[in-house]
Design a protein around this motif. Structure first.
Motif, mmCIF file in Angstrom:
data_model
loop_
_atom_site.group_PDB
_atom_site.id
_atom_site.type_symbol
_atom_site.label_atom_id
_atom_site.label_comp_id
_atom_site.label_asym_id
_atom_site.label_seq_id
_atom_site.Cartn_x
_atom_site.Cartn_y
_atom_site.Cartn_z
ATOM 1 N N ARG A 164 0.868 -1.186 0.000
ATOM 2 C CA ARG A 164 0.000 0.000 0.000
ATOM 3 C C ARG A 164 0.901 1.231 0.000
ATOM 4 O O ARG A 164 1.904 1.272 0.734
ATOM 5 C CB ARG A 164 -0.894 -0.058 1.244
ATOM 6 C CG ARG A 164 -1.383 1.278 1.760
ATOM 7 C CD ARG A 164 -2.547 1.801 0.946
ATOM 8 N NE ARG A 164 -3.017 3.080 1.479
ATOM 9 C CZ ARG A 164 -3.410 4.101 0.719
ATOM 10 N NH1 ARG A 164 -3.408 4.018 -0.587
ATOM 11 N NH2 ARG A 164 -3.831 5.224 1.270
ATOM 12 N N GLY A 165 0.539 2.218 -0.802
ATOM 13 C CA GLY A 165 1.241 3.499 -0.816
ATOM 14 C C GLY A 165 0.453 4.490 0.026
ATOM 15 O O GLY A 165 -0.602 4.963 -0.406
ATOM 16 N N ASP A 210 -3.101 -2.066 -11.870
ATOM 17 C CA ASP A 210 -2.309 -0.828 -12.040
ATOM 18 C C ASP A 210 -0.854 -1.012 -11.592
ATOM 19 O O ASP A 210 0.037 -0.288 -12.033
ATOM 20 C CB ASP A 210 -2.940 0.343 -11.261
ATOM 21 C CG ASP A 210 -3.083 0.065 -9.772
ATOM 22 O OD1 ASP A 210 -3.141 -1.110 -9.362
ATOM 23 O OD2 ASP A 210 -3.138 1.047 -8.997
ATOM 24 N N LEU A 215 -12.235 -1.386 -8.152
ATOM 25 C CA LEU A 215 -13.543 -0.965 -7.686
ATOM 26 C C LEU A 215 -13.733 0.439 -8.253
ATOM 27 O O LEU A 215 -12.901 1.327 -8.010
ATOM 28 C CB LEU A 215 -13.581 -0.914 -6.153
ATOM 29 C CG LEU A 215 -14.963 -0.625 -5.580
ATOM 30 C CD1 LEU A 215 -15.848 -1.868 -5.661
ATOM 31 C CD2 LEU A 215 -14.879 -0.158 -4.135
#
Ligand code: TYM
Length: 409
Positions: free
Chosen positions: A102-103, A251, A279
């Protein structure tokens, strides 16, 4: 494009079919011109990954001896690289590990982020394997106007959200790049090994960098690649090399195309990947749900009332302009955001199919469909908030301490 760049891109396993699609999918942009959203079939061709088809799902179910997660059944996790290798590994009783990340660009994660993490939890529970989770607080300092201290604070906040998803503390290591790079020489050494193998031309081709790109951005992809090498985690794996499986939304694939090009050259297996769809944003499937758009996003911290208002006010409807017209012509599930969200979060296959039929025929109205969505998502978010409230700083520290996990390698 120069011949040299084309050659290097072929090395990187990329088939460039840009002319075939107008969708843009990279780690920073997800945009489609179609109101149905990204054309994922075309994306598979463009990226050169493999479709998850019925045959692969059958094999998966045979190996795990149970039904696969509904994300796989419904094509939400739709594409892969080298999943067969991982399944072979399982069949012969050999270990592998999971890596995701996670960024941290906001203090709360959103509903879209739950997708790869929920899936990852299912994979961990199913295969009983170690999981490493990278928090790229360094990345966010390069790409967003975020100070290092703030990025690090958000990394810890996000780690609490991730822990609340229910990962087993004895099998999961969460780390912030800003910390771990200084703590673990082996991790940094792997970053250097990768950086030695990738040219500026290559990252230009993959990520679109140019002469005015900050050098931190240019060097960063090696940091996201490094956890795919098990020796980056000596406390967990010692010096042994284990195969890695990376679940993420598609992505992130550019990072791992680069990784897959480099790993065999430095004596490691290519990591396998499982790609999920996005989503969509509340306003419509042309873009993904993203932290930077408050009204198009459901945050995991949104109170129930706010969640209800956001869905009622902003969720794009595939219904007709009037009730009469809707009853007559029916709604369009392909563009309706409430229906799309239900495909992610309503686990009951039969009920989902009934809703699809009823909305398409006009028997179910938009307001009624939105109510079903609110009733489905509210308990998920409320449960998440309750679990997150129980994550103490002490527990956070446990997950984030480099240590041996409950596996003997
Ligand atoms: P980040 O923080 O943008 O996203 C975290 C994870 O969530 C996925 N994702 C989504 N999935 C479904 N719907 C959406 N709307 C949506 N938005 C984001 C992302 O694909 C990702 O899996 N650079 C990465 C952090 C990272 C990472 C990794 C991610 C480091 N190592 C390994 C995956 C695997 C980032 O900024 O993710």
């Amino acid at each position: 494009m120069s011949g040299e760049v084309v050659k290097e891109m072929e090395n990187l396993d990329i088939e460039n079919h840009t002319e075939e699609t107008e969708d843009i999918v990279d780690p920073w942009n997800v945009v489609s011109k179609s109101e149905k959203g990204i054309d994922y079939e075309k994306l598979i061709k463009k990226f050169g990954s493999s479709k998850i088809d019925a045959e692969l799902i059958q094999r998966f179910e045979k190996v795990i001896n149970k039904k696969v997660h509904h994300f796989l059944r419904r094509g939400i996790v739709f594409s892969h690289r080298d999943l067969h290798h991982i399944l072979n590994q399982c069949e012969s009783g050999k270990p592998f590990y999971l890596y995701t990340g996670r960024g941290p660009s906001s203090s709360s994660m959103h509903l879209g982020h739950l997708v790869p993490f929920m899936f990852c939890k299912w994979l961990q529970d199913t295969f009983n394997v170690p999981l490493v989770i990278q928090l790229t607080d360094d990345e966010k300092c390069f790409w967003r106007d975020i100070q290092m201290e703030d990025a690090q604070k958000m990394a810890y906040d996000n780690a609490k959200d991730i822990i609340a998803i229910g990962f087993d503390v004895n099998k999961t290591f969460i780390f912030s790049d800003l910390n771990y790079m200084g703590q673990c020489p082996e991790f940094y050494q792997n970053v250097i090994r990768i950086q030695r193998c990738v040219t500026f031309n290559q990252v230009k081709g993959i990520f679109g960098f140019d002469d005015s790109t900050a050098i931190g951005k240019i060097a960063f992809p090696a940091i996201q690649a490094s956890p795919a090498l098990s020796t980056s985690f000596p406390e967990i794996f010692g010096v042994k090399k284990f195969p890695c499986l990376i679940p993420c939304a598609i992505d992130q694939d550019p990072y791992f195309r680069m990784t897959r090009d480099v790993t065999p050259r430095i004596g490691y297996q290519k990591p396998a990947l499982l790609h999920s769809r996005f989503l969509p944003a509340l306003q419509g499937a042309q873009t993904k749900m993203s932290s930077s758009e408050e009204n198009s996003t459901i945050f995991l911290t949104d109170p129930a009332k706010k969640l209800k208002n956001k869905i009622n006010k902003h969720a794009f409807s595939g219904g007709q302009a009037t009730v009469e017209e809707h009853r007559e012509k029916g709604g369009n599930c392909d563009v309706d955001i409430s229906f799309q969200y239900l495909t992610f979060f309503l686990e009951d296959d039969e009920r989902l199919e009934q809703i699809r039929k009823d909305y398409s025929s006009g028997a179910l109205l938009t307001g009624e469909l939105k109510k079903i969505l609110i009733d489905t998502i509210t308990p998920i978010i409320t449960k998440h908030q309750e679990a997150r409230a129980k994550v103490t700083d002490e527990l956070l520290k446990q997950y984030m301490t480099p240590r041996k996990l409950s596996f003997n390698f």
